[in-house]
Design an enzyme around this catalytic site. Structure first.
Site, PDB file in Angstrom:
ATOM      1  N   ASP A  13      15.099   8.241  -8.845  1.00 11.82           N
ATOM      2  CA  ASP A  13      13.813   8.194  -8.420  1.00 11.82           C
ATOM      3  C   ASP A  13      13.065   9.289  -7.521  1.00 11.82           C
ATOM      4  OD1 ASP A  13      11.143   6.739  -7.840  1.00 11.82           O
ATOM      5  OD2 ASP A  13      12.126   6.291  -5.623  1.00 11.82           O
ATOM      6  N   SER A  14      11.739   9.304  -7.485  1.00 17.06           N
ATOM      7  CA  SER A  14      11.152  10.193  -6.929  1.00 17.06           C
ATOM      8  C   SER A  14      11.665  10.434  -5.361  1.00 17.06           C
ATOM      9  CB  SER A  14       9.703  10.206  -7.017  1.00 17.06           C
ATOM     10  OG  SER A  14       9.161   8.901  -6.337  1.00 17.06           O
ATOM     11  N   CYS A  76      11.670   4.707 -11.516  1.00 16.84           N
ATOM     12  CA  CYS A  76      10.434   5.092 -11.044  1.00 16.84           C
ATOM     13  C   CYS A  76       9.347   4.967 -12.155  1.00 16.84           C
ATOM     14  CB  CYS A  76      10.351   6.628 -10.773  1.00 16.84           C
ATOM     15  SG  CYS A  76       8.931   7.590 -10.158  1.00 16.84           S
ATOM     16  N   GLU A 154       6.183   3.263   2.751  1.00 22.55           N
ATOM     17  CA  GLU A 154       7.218   4.086   3.489  1.00 22.55           C
ATOM     18  C   GLU A 154       7.007   4.269   4.948  1.00 22.55           C
ATOM     19  OE1 GLU A 154       7.435   7.935   1.467  1.00 22.55           O
ATOM     20  OE2 GLU A 154       7.903   6.635  -0.625  1.00 22.55           O
ATOM     21  N   CYS A 186       4.778   0.233  -9.923  1.00 17.31           N
ATOM     22  CA  CYS A 186       5.417   1.210  -9.100  1.00 17.31           C
ATOM     23  C   CYS A 186       6.839   0.640  -8.272  1.00 17.31           C
ATOM     24  CB  CYS A 186       4.166   1.743  -8.068  1.00 17.31           C
ATOM     25  SG  CYS A 186       5.051   2.946  -6.809  1.00 17.31           S
ATOM     26  N   HIS A 188       7.942   0.904  -5.526  1.00 20.41           N
ATOM     27  CA  HIS A 188       7.351   0.576  -4.058  1.00 20.41           C
ATOM     28  C   HIS A 188       6.809  -0.751  -3.755  1.00 20.41           C
ATOM     29  CE1 HIS A 188       7.872   4.945  -3.370  1.00 20.41           C
ATOM     30  NE2 HIS A 188       7.930   4.822  -2.071  1.00 20.41           N
TER      31      HIS A 188
HETATM   32  N1  DGL Z   1       8.054   4.786  -7.004  1.00 19.46           N
HETATM   33  C1  DGL Z   1       7.251   5.597  -7.755  1.00 19.46           C
HETATM   34  C2  DGL Z   1       6.819   5.036  -8.821  1.00 19.46           C
HETATM   35  O1  DGL Z   1       7.442   4.035  -9.356  1.00 19.46           O
HETATM   36  C3  DGL Z   1       6.086   6.274  -7.071  1.00 19.46           C
HETATM   37  C4  DGL Z   1       6.381   6.979  -5.843  1.00 19.46           C
HETATM   38  C5  DGL Z   1       5.974   8.291  -5.896  1.00 19.46           C
HETATM   39  O2  DGL Z   1       4.462   8.626  -5.953  1.00 19.46           O
HETATM   40  O3  DGL Z   1       6.648   9.091  -5.726  1.00 19.46           O
HETATM   41  O4  DGL Z   1       5.818   5.360  -9.674  1.00 19.46           O
END
Ligand code: DGL
Length: 271
Positions: A13-14, A76, A154, A186, A188
């Site tokens: 993931d990022s 991600c 976060e 996303c 998150h």
């Molecule tokens: N968790 C990332 C996603 O699913 C987004 C987080 C980021 O912007 O790096 O797109």
């Protein structure tokens, strides 16, 4: 001799959002070893041009692949959107991403055909979810980029009047379209399920790209005979391109689990 089944699953993931995928994977497959790579030094990916996300994502996936994994999970949405078309050809191991499993689930559960997706700007611009549902008759996809959500999550902020106002503003256009299903596009956003349900009400079904991705990991490993037998206690290793103690701190806040064994991978390894 160590067989493919004994190799870890590589999850990328990022940064931190992919931990919601990792948690779902280890809930469903506790015998699996997992190596998780979060590119926290270069996150967030959401505001970046998709070509940049693609470059970073392939570097990270190459690194995990070279470390010896039996499957790669792109946990991600922004990264999945950027490499969706060619990641499967690039690697010899199965590649599981988040977009197609979530889109498939959403088109199954919608009754009205009006499906919303909330996501980062990178995912919205890529139109990956539009492509994923394009061939399904009677489904209309409505997209809302929600760039502020990642930062709230976060910071551990999942409620309060300020965030509620932001959520209402982001979701109002989707409500006007009459959506009955919302893809959390996303990784998150599963942390915001309470908030999203509160704003949208019971009439809207939430589809988590993290949960759907984890189910797909389960199905693929099982179908390919790659799942480990019960009895082994899965080992979890975390790699970050940023500061390991920051990774442990935010990671713990996000998924409520102590993240032991966090190591840093740096520059040279990432080209
Ligand atoms: N968790 C990332 C996603 O699913 C987004 C987080 C980021 O912007 O790096 O797109």
């Amino acid at each position: 001799m160590r067989s493919d089944r004994d190799l870890p699953i590589g999850i990328f993931d990022s940064g931190f959002g992919g931990l919601t995928v990792a948690r779902a994977v280890w809930d469903q497959l506790p015998a699996e070893d997992v190596v998780y790579l979060g590119d926290t030094a270069r996150a967030p990916y959401g505001p970046l041009p998709i070509s940049q996300v693609r470059e970073y994502a392939l570097e990270c996936l190459d690194l995990l692949d070279e470390s010896g994994v039996k499957a790669l999970v792109i946990a991600c949405n922004s990264a999945s959107s950027a490499v969706l078309r060619d990641a499967r050809e690039r690697y010899d191991v199965p590649v599981i991403e988040v977009i197609l499993p979530a889109a498939r689930r959403a088109v199954k559960v919608t009754r009205t055909g009006d499906v919303g997706v909330i996501c980062t700007t990178a995912t919205a611009t890529s139109q990956s979810y539009d492509d994923a549902v394009a061939a399904v008759p009677g489904v209309r996809l409505h997209t809302a980029a929600c760039p502020l959500f990642v930062d709230y999550v976060e910071r551990g902020v999942t409620g309060g009047s300020e965030l509620l106002d932001v959520a209402r503003r982001y979701l109002a256009p989707l409500q006007l379209e009459g959506i009955d299903t919302l893809i959390l596009g996303c990784t998150h956003y599963p942390l915001l399920t309470g908030l999203l349900s509160y704003v949208l009400g019971d009439g809207v079904t939430l589809v988590s790209s993290s949960e759907e991705c984890a189910k797909q990991v389960y199905a693929q490993l099982t179908d390919l005979g790659l799942a480990r037998d019960a009895g082994h206690v899965g080992h979890r290793r975390f790699l970050t391109t940023g500061d390991p103690s920051r990774f442990s701190g935010i990671g713990h806040r996000l998924i409520g689990t102590e993240l032991n064994s966090v190591d840093q991978v740096v520059g040279a390894a990432l080209g």
